[in-house]
Design a protein around this motif. Sequence first.
Motif, short mmCIF file in Angstrom:
data_model
loop_
_atom_site.label_atom_id
_atom_site.label_comp_id
_atom_site.label_asym_id
_atom_site.label_seq_id
_atom_site.Cartn_x
_atom_site.Cartn_y
_atom_site.Cartn_z
N PHE A 1 0.81 -1.22 0.00
CA PHE A 1 0.00 0.00 0.00
C PHE A 1 0.85 1.27 0.00
O PHE A 1 0.32 2.37 0.06
N PHE A 2 2.18 1.12 -0.05
CA PHE A 2 3.06 2.28 -0.06
C PHE A 2 3.11 2.89 -1.46
O PHE A 2 3.37 2.20 -2.45
N TYR A 3 2.89 4.17 -1.54
CA TYR A 3 3.07 4.91 -2.79
C TYR A 3 4.55 5.04 -3.10
O TYR A 3 4.97 5.00 -4.26
N LEU A 4 5.35 5.19 -2.06
CA LEU A 4 6.78 5.43 -2.22
C LEU A 4 7.51 4.98 -0.96
O LEU A 4 7.01 5.16 0.15
N VAL A 5 8.69 4.37 -1.14
CA VAL A 5 9.60 4.09 -0.03
C VAL A 5 10.82 4.99 -0.20
O VAL A 5 11.41 5.05 -1.28
N ILE A 6 11.19 5.68 0.87
CA ILE A 6 12.42 6.48 0.88
C ILE A 6 13.43 5.77 1.77
O ILE A 6 13.15 5.46 2.93
N ALA A 7 14.59 5.49 1.21
CA ALA A 7 15.68 4.86 1.95
C ALA A 7 16.79 5.87 2.16
O ALA A 7 17.08 6.68 1.27
N VAL A 8 17.42 5.83 3.35
CA VAL A 8 18.42 6.85 3.66
C VAL A 8 19.82 6.49 3.15
O VAL A 8 20.74 7.30 3.28
N ASN A 9 19.98 5.29 2.59
CA ASN A 9 21.24 4.98 1.91
C ASN A 9 20.97 3.94 0.82
O ASN A 9 19.88 3.36 0.74
N GLU A 10 21.98 3.70 -0.03
CA GLU A 10 21.78 2.82 -1.18
C GLU A 10 21.56 1.37 -0.77
O GLU A 10 20.83 0.64 -1.44
N GLU A 11 22.19 0.93 0.33
CA GLU A 11 21.99 -0.44 0.80
C GLU A 11 20.54 -0.69 1.18
O GLU A 11 19.95 -1.72 0.83
N LEU A 12 19.96 0.26 1.90
CA LEU A 12 18.55 0.14 2.28
C LEU A 12 17.65 0.20 1.05
O LEU A 12 16.62 -0.48 0.99
N ASN B 1 7.11 -4.94 -1.33
CA ASN B 1 6.18 -4.96 -2.46
C ASN B 1 5.86 -3.57 -3.01
O ASN B 1 4.96 -3.43 -3.83
N ALA B 2 6.59 -2.57 -2.56
CA ALA B 2 6.34 -1.20 -3.03
C ALA B 2 6.80 -1.05 -4.48
O ALA B 2 7.81 -1.64 -4.88
N LYS B 3 6.09 -0.24 -5.25
CA LYS B 3 6.43 -0.05 -6.66
C LYS B 3 7.62 0.87 -6.84
O LYS B 3 8.43 0.68 -7.75
N THR B 4 7.74 1.88 -5.98
CA THR B 4 8.80 2.87 -6.16
C THR B 4 9.63 2.99 -4.89
O THR B 4 9.08 3.18 -3.80
N VAL B 5 10.94 2.88 -5.03
CA VAL B 5 11.87 3.04 -3.91
C VAL B 5 12.90 4.09 -4.31
O VAL B 5 13.54 3.97 -5.35
N LEU B 6 13.05 5.08 -3.46
CA LEU B 6 13.93 6.22 -3.77
C LEU B 6 14.96 6.40 -2.67
O LEU B 6 14.62 6.35 -1.49
N TYR B 7 16.20 6.59 -3.06
CA TYR B 7 17.23 6.96 -2.09
C TYR B 7 17.28 8.48 -1.98
O TYR B 7 17.46 9.18 -2.97
N LEU B 8 17.09 8.97 -0.77
CA LEU B 8 17.25 10.39 -0.49
C LEU B 8 18.10 10.52 0.77
O LEU B 8 17.76 9.96 1.81
N PRO B 9 19.21 11.24 0.70
CA PRO B 9 20.04 11.41 1.89
C PRO B 9 19.36 12.28 2.93
O PRO B 9 18.48 13.09 2.60
N ASN B 10 19.74 12.10 4.16
CA ASN B 10 19.28 13.00 5.21
C ASN B 10 19.90 14.37 5.03
O ASN B 10 20.86 14.54 4.27
N PHE B 11 19.37 15.34 5.72
CA PHE B 11 19.91 16.70 5.64
C PHE B 11 19.77 17.36 7.00
O PHE B 11 18.98 16.95 7.85
N SER B 12 20.55 18.41 7.19
CA SER B 12 20.51 19.17 8.44
C SER B 12 19.99 20.58 8.15
O SER B 12 20.30 21.15 7.10
N LEU B 13 19.20 21.10 9.07
CA LEU B 13 18.66 22.45 8.92
C LEU B 13 19.26 23.39 9.96
O LEU B 13 19.36 23.04 11.14
N GLN B 14 19.68 24.57 9.52
CA GLN B 14 20.11 25.59 10.46
C GLN B 14 18.96 26.57 10.68
O GLN B 14 18.39 27.07 9.73
N ASP B 15 18.66 26.81 11.93
CA ASP B 15 17.59 27.74 12.28
C ASP B 15 18.16 28.80 13.23
O ASP B 15 17.93 28.76 14.44
N GLN B 16 18.94 29.71 12.67
CA GLN B 16 19.61 30.71 13.50
C GLN B 16 18.64 31.65 14.19
O GLN B 16 18.92 32.17 15.27
#
Length: 362
Positions: free
Chosen positions: A135-146, A155-170
């Motif tokens: 039932f997943f529209y998309l799976v996001i993995a935080v590295n290529e191994e995952l 059973n998901a149709k689409t799996v995407l690797y997206l790296p994590n990111f950091s936000l600065q909130d000065q």
Amino acid sequence: MQKQNIRIVQLIDSLEPGGAERMAVNYANALVDKLSFSGLGATRKEGELKQQLKQSVHYTFLHKRNNLDLKAFLKLRSYCVQNKIDFIHAHSSSFFWAVLVKLTHPKVKVIWHDHFGNRVRQAKPDFMLKLFSRFFYLVIAVNEELQEWSVEKLNAKTVLYLPNFSLQDQEHEKKETSLKGEKGKRIVFLANLKNPKNHLLFLKAFYRSSVYEEGWTVHLIGKNFEDAYAQHILDFIKEKNLQSSIYLYGSCNDIPHILKQGTLGVLSSTYEGFPVTLLEYGTYGLPVLSTNVGYCSKLIENEKTGLLFDPLDEEGIAGLLTRLTDAEALEQMKKFGANLKQKIEQRYGVEKVITDYIEVLK
């Protein structure tokens, strides 16, 4: 960039400090100025990270007591219906309720974000995860191994690797915590006191190196669960009489301020996915000593953007710490920190990650 007509809510079990939790907050904050609606729902427990949410993020807390808490589930479903949610972005184990909402409200699409680096060691996925993944529209993995694991096992149709990111909130940066010890000799260890963060082995290496005799100190920033894991750390500190060299601060809400006071940042986990901690160290230019597991070696290039070590090699870690007492070596580490900061800005910037993310949603 014009706001996209997309309405999304991040779903996470708690808002206590942790990698998945910080990324849920980061996504909610990063999307609030780019989409018509950005929300965040905490299912089971609130925590310190709630204070880091931008005021414009639509927040809800479900007070979930167990997986069969009908009142909490109906609250989540009502939230999605009333706010015309297009996507539920479920982090880690919160996929269960996200899919239940979809089954009762089919217009919603479910995104599952996998943060668990050790999952690649599992021969078979959890039964419920595999069942619900259809039932997943998309799976996001935080590295290529995952990513490879999800493609093969789910059973998901689409799996995407997206790296994590950091936000600065000065704008909302707090300055509450003052690190003890001598300036220029502070090692910051940013991780909750739990497995697989491997605190005790690092502290044994710190003691073995004897750098504390030259004024070096270790600063443990993260939740103390007051369990056996934490007690072993406290017992070790007492046994070796290191009370004036190793300090515990618990959970803190002013991480940027803390990192700016540090000299080195350390991560010694026995496994990791894509550690947000390394991004945070690098974002603030802190030189890094990192475990060589998971995605760490992709982010930390040994002798270029930091130093890598085997997380089970106490003697090797002690040797690195001894090396860093040299003034010339410390200057070199500062250059590594600057290199890491530049790498993060170029490859793991929030704008690039969020742009790729929105493109998939569109």
